[in-house]
Design a protein around this motif. Structure first.
Motif, PDB file in Angstrom:
ATOM      1  N   GLU A 144       0.837  -1.196   0.000  1.00  0.00           N
ATOM      2  CA  GLU A 144       0.000   0.000   0.000  1.00  0.00           C
ATOM      3  C   GLU A 144       0.869   1.243   0.000  1.00  0.00           C
ATOM      4  N   MET A 145       0.335   2.311  -0.625  1.00  0.00           N
ATOM      5  CA  MET A 145       1.035   3.596  -0.685  1.00  0.00           C
ATOM      6  C   MET A 145       0.036   4.716  -0.437  1.00  0.00           C
ATOM      7  N   THR A 146       0.558   5.808   0.072  1.00  0.00           N
ATOM      8  CA  THR A 146      -0.266   7.017   0.171  1.00  0.00           C
ATOM      9  C   THR A 146      -0.424   7.586  -1.234  1.00  0.00           C
ATOM     10  N   ILE A 147      -1.335   8.532  -1.397  1.00  0.00           N
ATOM     11  CA  ILE A 147      -1.551   9.135  -2.720  1.00  0.00           C
ATOM     12  C   ILE A 147      -0.274   9.827  -3.221  1.00  0.00           C
ATOM     13  N   PRO A 148       0.442  10.625  -2.405  1.00  0.00           N
ATOM     14  CA  PRO A 148       1.688  11.222  -2.907  1.00  0.00           C
ATOM     15  C   PRO A 148       2.738  10.165  -3.297  1.00  0.00           C
ATOM     16  N   GLN A 149       2.828   9.080  -2.532  1.00  0.00           N
ATOM     17  CA  GLN A 149       3.760   8.007  -2.885  1.00  0.00           C
ATOM     18  C   GLN A 149       3.367   7.379  -4.221  1.00  0.00           C
ATOM     19  N   PHE A 150       2.062   7.167  -4.426  1.00  0.00           N
ATOM     20  CA  PHE A 150       1.597   6.585  -5.680  1.00  0.00           C
ATOM     21  C   PHE A 150       1.877   7.526  -6.853  1.00  0.00           C
ATOM     22  N   GLN A 151       1.668   8.830  -6.659  1.00  0.00           N
ATOM     23  CA  GLN A 151       1.941   9.788  -7.730  1.00  0.00           C
ATOM     24  C   GLN A 151       3.426   9.773  -8.103  1.00  0.00           C
ATOM     25  N   ASN A 152       4.291   9.690  -7.112  1.00  0.00           N
ATOM     26  CA  ASN A 152       5.733   9.609  -7.377  1.00  0.00           C
ATOM     27  C   ASN A 152       6.074   8.301  -8.092  1.00  0.00           C
ATOM     28  N   PHE A 153       5.482   7.206  -7.641  1.00  0.00           N
ATOM     29  CA  PHE A 153       5.695   5.908  -8.276  1.00  0.00           C
ATOM     30  C   PHE A 153       5.250   5.951  -9.739  1.00  0.00           C
ATOM     31  N   SER A 154       4.090   6.518  -9.981  1.00  0.00           N
ATOM     32  CA  SER A 154       3.548   6.622 -11.338  1.00  0.00           C
ATOM     33  C   SER A 154       4.472   7.453 -12.223  1.00  0.00           C
ATOM     34  N   LYS A 155       4.983   8.548 -11.693  1.00  0.00           N
ATOM     35  CA  LYS A 155       5.905   9.405 -12.442  1.00  0.00           C
ATOM     36  C   LYS A 155       7.173   8.626 -12.811  1.00  0.00           C
ATOM     37  N   GLN A 156       7.726   7.902 -11.844  1.00  0.00           N
ATOM     38  CA  GLN A 156       8.933   7.118 -12.098  1.00  0.00           C
ATOM     39  C   GLN A 156       8.662   6.007 -13.110  1.00  0.00           C
TER      40      GLN A 156
END
Length: 167
Positions: A144-156
Motif C-alpha cells: 500500500e502507498m499514500t496518494i503522494p507516494q503513488f503519484q511519485n511511483f507513477s511518475k517514475q
C-alpha cells in the motif's frame, strides 16, 4: 516447455497444482514447485548440451533418481516433440536472470474507521504485482502507498517506460 521456449514469462505453480489435482494427482504446492524446478533444470541442461532424446533418457535412467518407465516415456515424448524449440545455448547465456513483471493491478481505497486510530479518512492505493522470478515461478506481491507516494511511483514508472521506448 512453454516457459523454456520463452513463450510465457513463468510457471503458475498454483494453477498447475489445481490442474494436477483435477487429474487425480495429489501433490501439494511445495512438491509441485520442486517438480517444476527439477524438470526445468533437466530440460534446460539437455538443451544447453545439445543432447539427443536417447542421451537425455540414458542420463536420467543412470542417475540416482528412480524414474519409472512411464515417466521416462513422457520425458522422451516431450523432449522429442518440444526439445528443439528451447532457446539455444547461446541465447540462454545472454538471457537476463531478473524477474519479469507479469501483471500489475492497483486499486484506490479509503479507511474510515479503526479500533486503534481516531482519524483515518485518508485515501491509499493498493498495488498488486505478479512477477515471474528467474526460475519461472510466478510470485504475487502487494503493498500500500499514500496518494503522494503513488503519484511519485507513477511518475517514475512513466520515466522508465520512456527510457525503454528509446532502447
Amino acid at each position: 516447455m512453454l516457459y523454456l521456449q520463452c513463450k510465457i514469462p513463468g510457471v503458475n505453480t498454483l494453477e498447475l497444482v489445481e490442474r494436477l489435482q483435477a487429474a487425480g494427482v495429489e501433490l501439494d504446492f511445495e512438491a509441485t514447485k520442486e517438480l517444476v524446478h527439477v524438470i526445468s533444470l533437466f530440460f534446460r541442461t539437455a538443451a544447453q548440451n545439445n543432447m539427443s532424446t536417447e542421451e537425455l533418457i540414458a542420463k536420467l535412467a543412470d542417475s540416482n533418481s528412480k524414474w519409472s518407465k512411464q515417466m521416462l516415456q513422457v520425458i522422451r515424448h516431450v523432449w522429442t516433440e518440444q526439445g528443439k524449440l528451447i532457446t539455444t545455448p547461446e541465447d540462454a547465456k545472454h538471457m537476463l536472470t531478473v524477474g519479469q513483471l507479469v501483471d500489475l493491478k492497483w486499486k484506490l481505497g479509503m479507511a474510515v474507521s479503526s479500533d486503534s486510530c481516531r482519524s483515518l479518512n485518508h485515501p491509499y492505493v493498493t498495488m498488486m504485482l505478479k512477477v515471474a522470478n528467474p526460475s519461472g515461478e510466478i510470485i504475487s506481491r502487494s503493498f500500500e502507498m499514500t496518494i503522494p507516494q503513488f503519484q511519485n511511483f507513477s511518475k517514475q514508472f512513466r520515466e522508465v517506460a520512456t527510457v525503454l521506448e528509446m532502447v
